[in-house]
Write an enzyme that holds these catalytic residues in place. Sequence first.
Site, PDB file in Angstrom:
ATOM      1  N   LYS A  99       0.865  -1.166   0.000  1.00 39.80           N
ATOM      2  CA  LYS A  99       0.000   0.000   0.000  1.00 39.80           C
ATOM      3  C   LYS A  99       0.907   1.222   0.000  1.00 39.80           C
ATOM      4  CE  LYS A  99      -3.305   2.708   2.627  1.00 39.80           C
ATOM      5  NZ  LYS A  99      -3.944   2.945   3.942  1.00 39.80           N
ATOM      6  N   GLY A 160      -8.266   9.376   9.405  1.00 41.07           N
ATOM      7  CA  GLY A 160      -8.629   9.469  10.806  1.00 41.07           C
ATOM      8  C   GLY A 160      -9.670  10.506  11.152  1.00 41.07           C
ATOM      9  N   ALA A 187      -9.612   5.717   3.965  1.00 43.32           N
ATOM     10  CA  ALA A 187      -9.431   6.885   4.848  1.00 43.32           C
ATOM     11  C   ALA A 187     -10.706   7.701   4.981  1.00 43.32           C
ATOM     12  CB  ALA A 187      -8.298   7.790   4.380  1.00 43.32           C
ATOM     13  N   GLY A 188     -10.940   8.147   6.219  1.00 36.34           N
ATOM     14  CA  GLY A 188     -12.050   9.044   6.512  1.00 36.34           C
ATOM     15  C   GLY A 188     -13.346   8.365   6.896  1.00 36.34           C
ATOM     16  N   ASN A 209      -9.440   1.724   9.542  1.00 34.88           N
ATOM     17  CA  ASN A 209      -8.745   1.279  10.729  1.00 34.88           C
ATOM     18  C   ASN A 209      -9.317   1.907  11.992  1.00 34.88           C
ATOM     19  OD1 ASN A 209      -6.296  -0.046  12.062  1.00 34.88           O
ATOM     20  ND2 ASN A 209      -5.977   2.085  12.627  1.00 34.88           N
TER      21      ASN A 209
END
Length: 261
Positions: A99, A160, A187-188, A209
Site C-alpha cells: 500500500k 482518521g 481513509a475518513g 482502521n
Amino acid sequence: MTSSNWAPYGVELTSRFLLGSAGYPSPQVLAESISASGTQVVTVGLKRTLAAAGDNGFVAGIVQSGVRLLPNTAGCRSAREAVTLAHMARELYGTHWIKLEVVGDEHTLQPDPWGTVEAAAQLIRDGFAVFPYCTDDLVTCQRLLDAGCQLLMPWGAPIGSGQGLINPFALRTLRARLPGVPLVVDAGIGAPSHAAAAMELGLDAVLLNSAVSQAVDPVRMARAFALAIEAGRAAHVAGVMAPQDMAVASTPVSGHPFLID
C-alpha cells in the site's frame, strides 16, 4: 460473506473489507476483530514496526489469522523514501503487495500526487503490486493507472477524520470514468453507514482502521462494518432507487384493475 468475489491483482477475494491493524487495545482484540470482520487483507505499517524495535510477534499473530498482509509506507514524505520502505517490506514479509502512501501535507495528510505517481511507477517496474492511496482527483488516478497500477485507493476524507464521503460526486465520477478499475475507499470512514454509502456508489471495497480500533467495542464494530459493506454491495447490485424531485405514489390504483378475493 455472501458478496460476489473480486480479484485485486488476480487474487480472488470474497470479502470487500480491508482492515488496518494499528491502535487496538491488545493483540487479542485485534485477532477477534479480524475474525469478526471477515476480512482477508490486513494492513501493517512497517515504520511503526521498525520504531517499536521489532514486532514482538505482532505480524505473526496477524498471519495466523489466515489473512494476507498488505504492508504500507505510511509516514513517508518522498517517493524515494516510500520505494526504499517498500523494498524492506518485501524482504521482511515476503509479499510483493504494497500500500503506497506518500504524504504531501502535514495538516490533512493528503497524499502528494507527484510523489505517489513517481513512486508507483518505480515500484511497478520493481515487480510490486501497488495499492496507491490517493485523493479522488480523476487526473491523478489516471496517471497512476498509466504508471501501471491496476487498483486505486481514493480517500473518502482525510485519514482518521471520520467524516465519511466528503465528495460523493468525485467518487461517482471515478466510478463512471474508470468502470473496469477496482476502487477501494481508503481513509475518513467513521461509521458503518459511510462504508455502506461507498459500496452503494459501486466502489469495490473499503479499507479502514480507526473506526474499528478506537471503538468502545472494536470486535462488535468490526462486525457492524462487515454487515454494512455487505449490505451496500448488495444494494448496488440490486439497483439503488434513483432520487426523484417530486413525490411519486408507491401504490397508484386509479385507472388500474386489481383483484379482490
